[in-house]
Write a protein that holds these residues in place. Structure first.
Motif, PDB file in Angstrom:
ATOM      1  N   GLY A  59       0.810  -1.202   0.000  1.00 41.81           N
ATOM      2  CA  GLY A  59       0.000   0.000   0.000  1.00 41.81           C
ATOM      3  C   GLY A  59       0.846   1.256   0.000  1.00 41.81           C
ATOM      4  N   SER A  60       0.261   2.351   0.481  1.00 40.03           N
ATOM      5  CA  SER A  60       0.955   3.633   0.506  1.00 40.03           C
ATOM      6  C   SER A  60       2.048   3.603   1.560  1.00 40.03           C
ATOM      7  CB  SER A  60      -0.033   4.760   0.822  1.00 40.03           C
ATOM      8  OG  SER A  60      -1.084   4.780  -0.117  1.00 40.03           O
ATOM      9  N   THR A  61       3.203   4.162   1.243  1.00 35.98           N
ATOM     10  CA  THR A  61       4.329   4.161   2.175  1.00 35.98           C
ATOM     11  C   THR A  61       4.928   5.547   2.275  1.00 35.98           C
ATOM     12  OG1 THR A  61       5.822   3.548   0.377  1.00 35.98           O
ATOM     13  CG2 THR A  61       4.958   1.761   1.741  1.00 35.98           C
ATOM     14  N   ASN A  62       5.545   5.810   3.408  1.00 33.74           N
ATOM     15  CA  ASN A  62       6.255   7.061   3.612  1.00 33.74           C
ATOM     16  C   ASN A  62       7.328   6.817   4.663  1.00 33.74           C
ATOM     17  OD1 ASN A  62       6.472   9.846   5.273  1.00 33.74           O
ATOM     18  ND2 ASN A  62       6.024  10.267   3.142  1.00 33.74           N
ATOM     19  N   VAL A  63       8.503   7.399   4.481  1.00 35.72           N
ATOM     20  CA  VAL A  63       9.594   7.255   5.433  1.00 35.72           C
ATOM     21  C   VAL A  63       9.963   8.615   5.974  1.00 35.72           C
ATOM     22  CG1 VAL A  63      12.045   6.760   5.672  1.00 35.72           C
ATOM     23  CG2 VAL A  63      10.568   5.106   4.580  1.00 35.72           C
ATOM     24  N   ARG A  64      10.083   8.704   7.285  1.00 33.67           N
ATOM     25  CA  ARG A  64      10.574   9.918   7.928  1.00 33.67           C
ATOM     26  C   ARG A  64      11.546   9.488   9.007  1.00 33.67           C
ATOM     27  NH1 ARG A  64       9.298  15.155   7.714  1.00 33.67           N
ATOM     28  NH2 ARG A  64       9.629  16.489   9.533  1.00 33.67           N
ATOM     29  N   GLY A  65      12.827   9.834   8.809  1.00 32.02           N
ATOM     30  CA  GLY A  65      13.846   9.355   9.728  1.00 32.02           C
ATOM     31  C   GLY A  65      13.998   7.847   9.585  1.00 32.02           C
ATOM     32  N   ARG A  66      13.908   7.148  10.679  1.00 29.32           N
ATOM     33  CA  ARG A  66      14.057   5.691  10.668  1.00 29.32           C
ATOM     34  C   ARG A  66      12.704   5.004  10.779  1.00 29.32           C
ATOM     35  NH1 ARG A  66      17.140   4.520  16.317  1.00 29.32           N
ATOM     36  NH2 ARG A  66      15.665   2.870  16.819  1.00 29.32           N
ATOM     37  N   HIS A  67      11.614   5.733  10.608  1.00 24.00           N
ATOM     38  CA  HIS A  67      10.273   5.170  10.741  1.00 24.00           C
ATOM     39  C   HIS A  67       9.594   5.049   9.384  1.00 24.00           C
ATOM     40  CE1 HIS A  67      10.975   6.602  14.891  1.00 24.00           C
ATOM     41  NE2 HIS A  67      10.193   5.589  15.227  1.00 24.00           N
ATOM     42  N   LEU A  68       9.047   3.877   9.113  1.00 28.05           N
ATOM     43  CA  LEU A  68       8.259   3.627   7.912  1.00 28.05           C
ATOM     44  C   LEU A  68       6.784   3.646   8.296  1.00 28.05           C
ATOM     45  CD1 LEU A  68       7.853   2.596   4.941  1.00 28.05           C
ATOM     46  CD2 LEU A  68       7.950   0.291   5.906  1.00 28.05           C
ATOM     47  N   THR A  69       6.014   4.440   7.597  1.00 28.33           N
ATOM     48  CA  THR A  69       4.568   4.467   7.779  1.00 28.33           C
ATOM     49  C   THR A  69       3.935   3.818   6.563  1.00 28.33           C
ATOM     50  OG1 THR A  69       4.741   6.552   8.975  1.00 28.33           O
ATOM     51  CG2 THR A  69       2.562   5.926   8.201  1.00 28.33           C
ATOM     52  N   LEU A  70       2.991   2.920   6.775  1.00 28.78           N
ATOM     53  CA  LEU A  70       2.331   2.282   5.644  1.00 28.78           C
ATOM     54  C   LEU A  70       0.832   2.197   5.890  1.00 28.78           C
ATOM     55  CD1 LEU A  70       1.551  -0.975   6.308  1.00 28.78           C
ATOM     56  CD2 LEU A  70       4.025  -1.131   6.301  1.00 28.78           C
ATOM     57  N   CYS A  71       0.115   2.225   4.795  1.00 27.90           N
ATOM     58  CA  CYS A  71      -1.337   2.139   4.810  1.00 27.90           C
ATOM     59  C   CYS A  71      -1.714   0.989   3.879  1.00 27.90           C
ATOM     60  CB  CYS A  71      -1.954   3.448   4.331  1.00 27.90           C
ATOM     61  SG  CYS A  71      -3.748   3.448   4.217  1.00 27.90           S
ATOM     62  N   GLN A  72      -2.260  -0.074   4.439  1.00 25.09           N
ATOM     63  CA  GLN A  72      -2.479  -1.310   3.682  1.00 25.09           C
ATOM     64  C   GLN A  72      -3.951  -1.703   3.695  1.00 25.09           C
ATOM     65  OE1 GLN A  72      -0.268  -4.670   5.130  1.00 25.09           O
ATOM     66  NE2 GLN A  72      -0.345  -5.717   3.176  1.00 25.09           N
TER      67      GLN A  72
END
Length: 341
Positions: A59-72
């Motif tokens: 799904g949608s992904t975004n990285v900020r620093g060492r954190h991965l955010t995903l929407c699945q």
């Protein structure tokens, strides 16, 4: 008889000593002599270049620093989570029924934003509560009379100086101010475009290491053609040099980094789908505040599977180099992660 010297220490003792050293000290340790070098197993410093994380089918992904955010998306709901890529810790948000996001962005602290960019622009906001959970999603008001923006499908929105910026394929920007959540994304009249000679397939918005908004314009048949900087006073895009830096793009997360490697300066790196190097399974290991990838087996470490630039292609900004890269295919199901900091 000569007494044993430092060069004749047992290998197992040398390995115990090496395990106490930070990663950046190991090359100096290995340079002492051939015997000491045999105790230093291969490793890949995570701070040298960004890592391309495979994010296919999540799904949608975004990285900020060492954190991965995903929407699945699952069969009946949408799940949003953010993951610490170093520790592996995963924090799931509650399921979000009957809704989907084109982009998801986490500010690294207390705010999560979901953006719907097809048709009418809409923003949802989730705020972390003091107990560690999350308050329910708040949706911005829909404004069908607002100017339309066709968002670039290959680049995530960028948090810049407290505002969220969404890039359109014509160079215009939509801006979201968390302090005026109900307004949602506001489409700006300027900047009006990337210039009269614009001829690109994709464009990628990012915040540079100098804290400026920039965009990479990828030309026809996969050739990066230029990098532009946003003049926030005049609200115009300007062609900009890389200033000795390297840019990693071609995925939703574009990065600009300083590099001490001469051949990487003033170059743009994009993943490709052919001539991939051999896969080496490795663990991400932290030592003394430094991160490195350590091959999971000695046999894999002995093979030269991941060195060099075989798995990515690069080019400078000179037009005469464009013909080399016509076979390249963008790799949108990946995201660059910078472990340098």
């Amino acid at each position: 008889m000569q007494e044993p010297d430092w060069s004749s220490l047992p290998v197992d003792l040398l390995e115990d000593i090496v395990d106490l050293l930070p990663w950046s000290s190991r090359p100096r340790f290995a340079a002492v002599c051939k015997h000491w070098r045999s105790a230093v197993l291969p490793f890949y410093p995570a701070w040298l270049t960004p890592v391309l994380l495979n994010a296919a089918d999540v799904g949608s992904t975004n990285v900020r620093g060492r954190h991965l955010t995903l929407c699945q998306r699952t069969d009946w709901e949408i799940t949003v989570a953010h993951i610490d890529l170093v520790t592996g810790a995963i924090c799931d948000l509650y399921p979000l029924e009957r809704c989907s996001f084109d982009f998801v962005v986490y500010d690294g602290e207390r705010r999560m934003f979901g953006i719907k960019a097809v048709g009418v622009l809409e923003v949802a906001r989730a705020i972390r509560c003091d107990c560690g959970g999350w308050y329910p999603w708040e949706f911005s008001e829909l404004s069908p009379d607002e100017p339309k923006l066709t968002a670039s499908p290959a680049t995530s929105p960028v948090l810049h100086r407290g505002l969220l910026y969404l890039l359109g394929i014509d160079g215009r920007l939509a801006v979201y101010d968390d302090r005026q959540h109900e307004r949602g994304l506001v489409v700006l009249d300027k900047p009006g475009g990337f210039g009269p000679d614009r001829d690109c397939d994709d464009c990628y918005l990012f915040e540079s290491d100098e804290g400026e908004l920039r965009a990479v314009l990828v030309g026809r048949r996969g050739t990066p053609v230029r990098v532009v900087r946003l003049d926030e006073q005049e609200m115009e895009w300007e062609v900009e040099s890389l200033g000795g830096r390297a840019v990693f793009t071609g995925t939703p997360a574009t990065l600009m980094v300083e590099t001490g490697v001469e051949w990487m300066r003033n170059r743009i790196f994009v993943p490709r789908l052919h001539s991939w190097p051999e896969t080496i399974h490795a663990d991400l290991v932290e030592r003394g505040g430094e991160l490195a990838f350590v091959p999971a087996s000695a046999a894999a470490a002995a093979r030269d599977g991941g060195a060099g630039e075989k798995g990515i292609w690069s080019c400078g900004l000179e037009p005469q180099q464009s013909s080399e890269f016509w076979e390249t295919i963008e790799f949108f199901h990946g995201v660059w992660v910078n472990f340098r900091n």
